[in-house]
Motif scaffolding. Sequence first.
Motif, PDB file in Angstrom:
ATOM      1  N   GLY A  38       0.796  -1.220   0.000  1.00 40.72           N
ATOM      2  CA  GLY A  38       0.000   0.000   0.000  1.00 40.72           C
ATOM      3  C   GLY A  38       0.824   1.264   0.000  1.00 40.72           C
ATOM      4  O   GLY A  38       0.418   2.284  -0.565  1.00 40.72           O
ATOM      5  N   GLN A  39       1.992   1.212   0.627  1.00 36.37           N
ATOM      6  CA  GLN A  39       2.838   2.407   0.709  1.00 36.37           C
ATOM      7  C   GLN A  39       3.300   2.888  -0.669  1.00 36.37           C
ATOM      8  O   GLN A  39       3.684   4.038  -0.832  1.00 36.37           O
ATOM      9  N   TYR A  40       3.255   2.008  -1.670  1.00 35.51           N
ATOM     10  CA  TYR A  40       3.685   2.369  -3.012  1.00 35.51           C
ATOM     11  C   TYR A  40       2.517   2.636  -3.959  1.00 35.51           C
ATOM     12  O   TYR A  40       2.724   3.056  -5.096  1.00 35.51           O
ATOM     13  N   ALA A  41       1.303   2.378  -3.511  1.00 33.67           N
ATOM     14  CA  ALA A  41       0.136   2.473  -4.390  1.00 33.67           C
ATOM     15  C   ALA A  41      -0.402   3.903  -4.479  1.00 33.67           C
ATOM     16  O   ALA A  41      -0.451   4.627  -3.484  1.00 33.67           O
ATOM     17  N   ILE A  42      -0.801   4.288  -5.661  1.00 35.26           N
ATOM     18  CA  ILE A  42      -1.456   5.579  -5.886  1.00 35.26           C
ATOM     19  C   ILE A  42      -2.960   5.351  -6.047  1.00 35.26           C
ATOM     20  O   ILE A  42      -3.779   6.077  -5.487  1.00 35.26           O
ATOM     21  N   PHE A  62     -10.383  -9.611   2.315  1.00 32.73           N
ATOM     22  CA  PHE A  62      -9.058  -9.333   2.864  1.00 32.73           C
ATOM     23  C   PHE A  62      -8.141  -8.753   1.792  1.00 32.73           C
ATOM     24  O   PHE A  62      -7.441  -7.757   2.020  1.00 32.73           O
ATOM     25  N   GLU A  63      -8.139  -9.355   0.618  1.00 34.73           N
ATOM     26  CA  GLU A  63      -7.251  -8.931  -0.462  1.00 34.73           C
ATOM     27  C   GLU A  63      -7.503  -7.476  -0.858  1.00 34.73           C
ATOM     28  O   GLU A  63      -6.555  -6.724  -1.133  1.00 34.73           O
ATOM     29  N   LEU A  64      -8.767  -7.059  -0.880  1.00 32.20           N
ATOM     30  CA  LEU A  64      -9.115  -5.720  -1.363  1.00 32.20           C
ATOM     31  C   LEU A  64      -9.035  -4.645  -0.283  1.00 32.20           C
ATOM     32  O   LEU A  64      -9.292  -3.478  -0.567  1.00 32.20           O
ATOM     33  N   THR A  65      -8.668  -5.019   0.932  1.00 34.66           N
ATOM     34  CA  THR A  65      -8.555  -4.015   2.003  1.00 34.66           C
ATOM     35  C   THR A  65      -7.189  -4.017   2.684  1.00 34.66           C
ATOM     36  O   THR A  65      -6.904  -3.141   3.487  1.00 34.66           O
ATOM     37  N   LYS A  66      -6.348  -4.978   2.365  1.00 35.63           N
ATOM     38  CA  LYS A  66      -5.089  -5.126   3.097  1.00 35.63           C
ATOM     39  C   LYS A  66      -4.125  -3.954   2.896  1.00 35.63           C
ATOM     40  O   LYS A  66      -3.293  -3.683   3.763  1.00 35.63           O
ATOM     41  N   ASN A  67      -4.238  -3.231   1.777  1.00 37.68           N
ATOM     42  CA  ASN A  67      -3.316  -2.132   1.501  1.00 37.68           C
ATOM     43  C   ASN A  67      -3.823  -0.768   1.976  1.00 37.68           C
ATOM     44  O   ASN A  67      -3.126   0.242   1.821  1.00 37.68           O
ATOM     45  N   LEU A  68      -5.019  -0.721   2.545  1.00 39.24           N
ATOM     46  CA  LEU A  68      -5.596   0.572   2.937  1.00 39.24           C
ATOM     47  C   LEU A  68      -4.750   1.326   3.975  1.00 39.24           C
ATOM     48  O   LEU A  68      -4.544   2.532   3.824  1.00 39.24           O
ATOM     49  N   THR A 140      -8.446   4.927  -3.840  1.00 38.61           N
ATOM     50  CA  THR A 140      -7.569   6.067  -4.093  1.00 38.61           C
ATOM     51  C   THR A 140      -7.007   6.551  -2.755  1.00 38.61           C
ATOM     52  O   THR A 140      -7.259   5.946  -1.718  1.00 38.61           O
ATOM     53  N   LYS A 141      -6.288   7.629  -2.783  1.00 38.69           N
ATOM     54  CA  LYS A 141      -5.758   8.204  -1.553  1.00 38.69           C
ATOM     55  C   LYS A 141      -6.853   8.879  -0.730  1.00 38.69           C
ATOM     56  O   LYS A 141      -6.636   9.240   0.426  1.00 38.69           O
ATOM     57  N   GLU A 142      -8.036   9.038  -1.314  1.00 40.04           N
ATOM     58  CA  GLU A 142      -9.130   9.742  -0.638  1.00 40.04           C
ATOM     59  C   GLU A 142     -10.280   8.848  -0.210  1.00 40.04           C
ATOM     60  O   GLU A 142     -11.011   9.186   0.720  1.00 40.04           O
ATOM     61  N   PHE A 143     -10.477   7.707  -0.864  1.00 43.42           N
ATOM     62  CA  PHE A 143     -11.598   6.839  -0.497  1.00 43.42           C
ATOM     63  C   PHE A 143     -11.381   5.420  -1.009  1.00 43.42           C
ATOM     64  O   PHE A 143     -10.559   5.171  -1.898  1.00 43.42           O
ATOM     65  N   ALA A 144     -12.147   4.505  -0.415  1.00 38.26           N
ATOM     66  CA  ALA A 144     -12.219   3.124  -0.887  1.00 38.26           C
ATOM     67  C   ALA A 144     -13.678   2.841  -1.218  1.00 38.26           C
ATOM     68  O   ALA A 144     -14.557   3.059  -0.385  1.00 38.26           O
ATOM     69  N   GLU A 145     -13.934   2.374  -2.434  1.00 35.91           N
ATOM     70  CA  GLU A 145     -15.313   2.122  -2.879  1.00 35.91           C
ATOM     71  C   GLU A 145     -15.413   0.720  -3.458  1.00 35.91           C
ATOM     72  O   GLU A 145     -14.540   0.281  -4.205  1.00 35.91           O
ATOM     73  N   LEU A 196     -25.077  -3.170  -4.921  1.00 37.74           N
ATOM     74  CA  LEU A 196     -24.797  -2.344  -3.741  1.00 37.74           C
ATOM     75  C   LEU A 196     -23.465  -1.633  -3.919  1.00 37.74           C
ATOM     76  O   LEU A 196     -22.469  -2.251  -4.319  1.00 37.74           O
ATOM     77  N   ARG A 197     -23.464  -0.339  -3.647  1.00 40.92           N
ATOM     78  CA  ARG A 197     -22.215   0.443  -3.665  1.00 40.92           C
ATOM     79  C   ARG A 197     -21.936   0.947  -2.256  1.00 40.92           C
ATOM     80  O   ARG A 197     -22.813   1.561  -1.622  1.00 40.92           O
ATOM     81  N   ILE A 198     -20.731   0.672  -1.744  1.00 41.53           N
ATOM     82  CA  ILE A 198     -20.349   1.157  -0.421  1.00 41.53           C
ATOM     83  C   ILE A 198     -19.029   1.916  -0.527  1.00 41.53           C
ATOM     84  O   ILE A 198     -18.152   1.559  -1.315  1.00 41.53           O
ATOM     85  N   ARG A 199     -18.921   2.987   0.237  1.00 40.29           N
ATOM     86  CA  ARG A 199     -17.719   3.830   0.169  1.00 40.29           C
ATOM     87  C   ARG A 199     -17.290   4.265   1.568  1.00 40.29           C
ATOM     88  O   ARG A 199     -18.121   4.588   2.420  1.00 40.29           O
ATOM     89  N   LYS A 200     -15.977   4.299   1.784  1.00 40.75           N
ATOM     90  CA  LYS A 200     -15.389   4.819   3.022  1.00 40.75           C
ATOM     91  C   LYS A 200     -14.372   5.880   2.655  1.00 40.75           C
ATOM     92  O   LYS A 200     -13.446   5.637   1.880  1.00 40.75           O
ATOM     93  N   TYR A 201     -14.543   7.076   3.205  1.00 40.64           N
ATOM     94  CA  TYR A 201     -13.613   8.165   2.943  1.00 40.64           C
ATOM     95  C   TYR A 201     -12.408   8.091   3.866  1.00 40.64           C
ATOM     96  O   TYR A 201     -12.440   7.420   4.917  1.00 40.64           O
ATOM     97  N   LYS A 202     -11.365   8.755   3.480  1.00 40.35           N
ATOM     98  CA  LYS A 202     -10.117   8.761   4.253  1.00 40.35           C
ATOM     99  C   LYS A 202     -10.379   9.204   5.681  1.00 40.35           C
ATOM    100  O   LYS A 202     -11.092  10.174   5.924  1.00 40.35           O
ATOM    101  N   VAL A 203      -9.823   8.451   6.605  1.00 41.58           N
ATOM    102  CA  VAL A 203      -9.957   8.766   8.027  1.00 41.58           C
ATOM    103  C   VAL A 203      -8.674   9.442   8.482  1.00 41.58           C
ATOM    104  O   VAL A 203      -7.603   8.828   8.473  1.00 41.58           O
ATOM    105  N   GLU A 204      -8.771  10.694   8.854  1.00 44.41           N
ATOM    106  CA  GLU A 204      -7.591  11.442   9.292  1.00 44.41           C
ATOM    107  C   GLU A 204      -7.119  10.947  10.646  1.00 44.41           C
ATOM    108  O   GLU A 204      -7.912  10.769  11.567  1.00 44.41           O
ATOM    109  N   SER A 205      -5.838  10.693  10.773  1.00 45.67           N
ATOM    110  CA  SER A 205      -5.289  10.189  12.041  1.00 45.67           C
ATOM    111  C   SER A 205      -5.043  11.346  12.999  1.00 45.67           C
ATOM    112  O   SER A 205      -5.035  12.502  12.636  1.00 45.67           O
TER     113      SER A 205
END
Length: 205
Positions: A38-42, A62-68, A140-145, A196-205
């Motif tokens: 994930g650290q290298y993904a755009i 698992f595969e589609l969320t491991k790099n988040l 993306t760097k802003e959301f996962a859909e 079904l479409r589900i989206r999660k926006y970037k969570v600021e730490s």
Amino acid sequence: RYGACDFVKKPLDASQIASKIRSILKVRDEERRSFDLGQYAIEEKREFLLPLDLELGNLMAFELTKNLPGMGLCNQVTAENIALSLREAVSNAMFHGNLEVSSDMREEEGGTGQFNAEIERRMSEAPYAERTVLLKSLVTKEFAEYTIEDEGPGFDFSQLPDPNDPVNFFKKSGRGILIIKIHMDEVEWNEKGNRLRIRKYKVES
């Protein structure tokens, strides 16, 4: 919301608990063996056509969320919650969508056993057995859909019981929708009710 992997309702079903534990341990083992790219993904954009195989659905979640976390989208706990939501969405598409087995069956006299038996029967019966689930992901760097589309007849999602109503929370059915709505920022069905479409926006730490 704070990282529970799943939950079960009393009276406890030993086979259901064992199945959940096996699934959780399998995910943990995959996490230990995976390398964080994930650290290298755009941006990640992927599409899959899944047969009726719940284990495969769990692996895909698992595969589609491991790099988040590596992409800076969220922390590990939130990524696990998104994976849980995705697993629920895929299982709903397989069981309720493609196999057309109603979750209300769990509330009947036969309970979970009757529900599982009907699933097993339909998985080898036409036309249900040939149906697939189309799974799309865009990260993306802003959301996962994620978009999950089954080949079933769809349903009227406007008639779904309110998952936030305490009366509905303790029902055996509707648990998946509750989990998805708790953890995701956007939850939207198409008009037919089979996508079904589900989206999660970037969570600021």
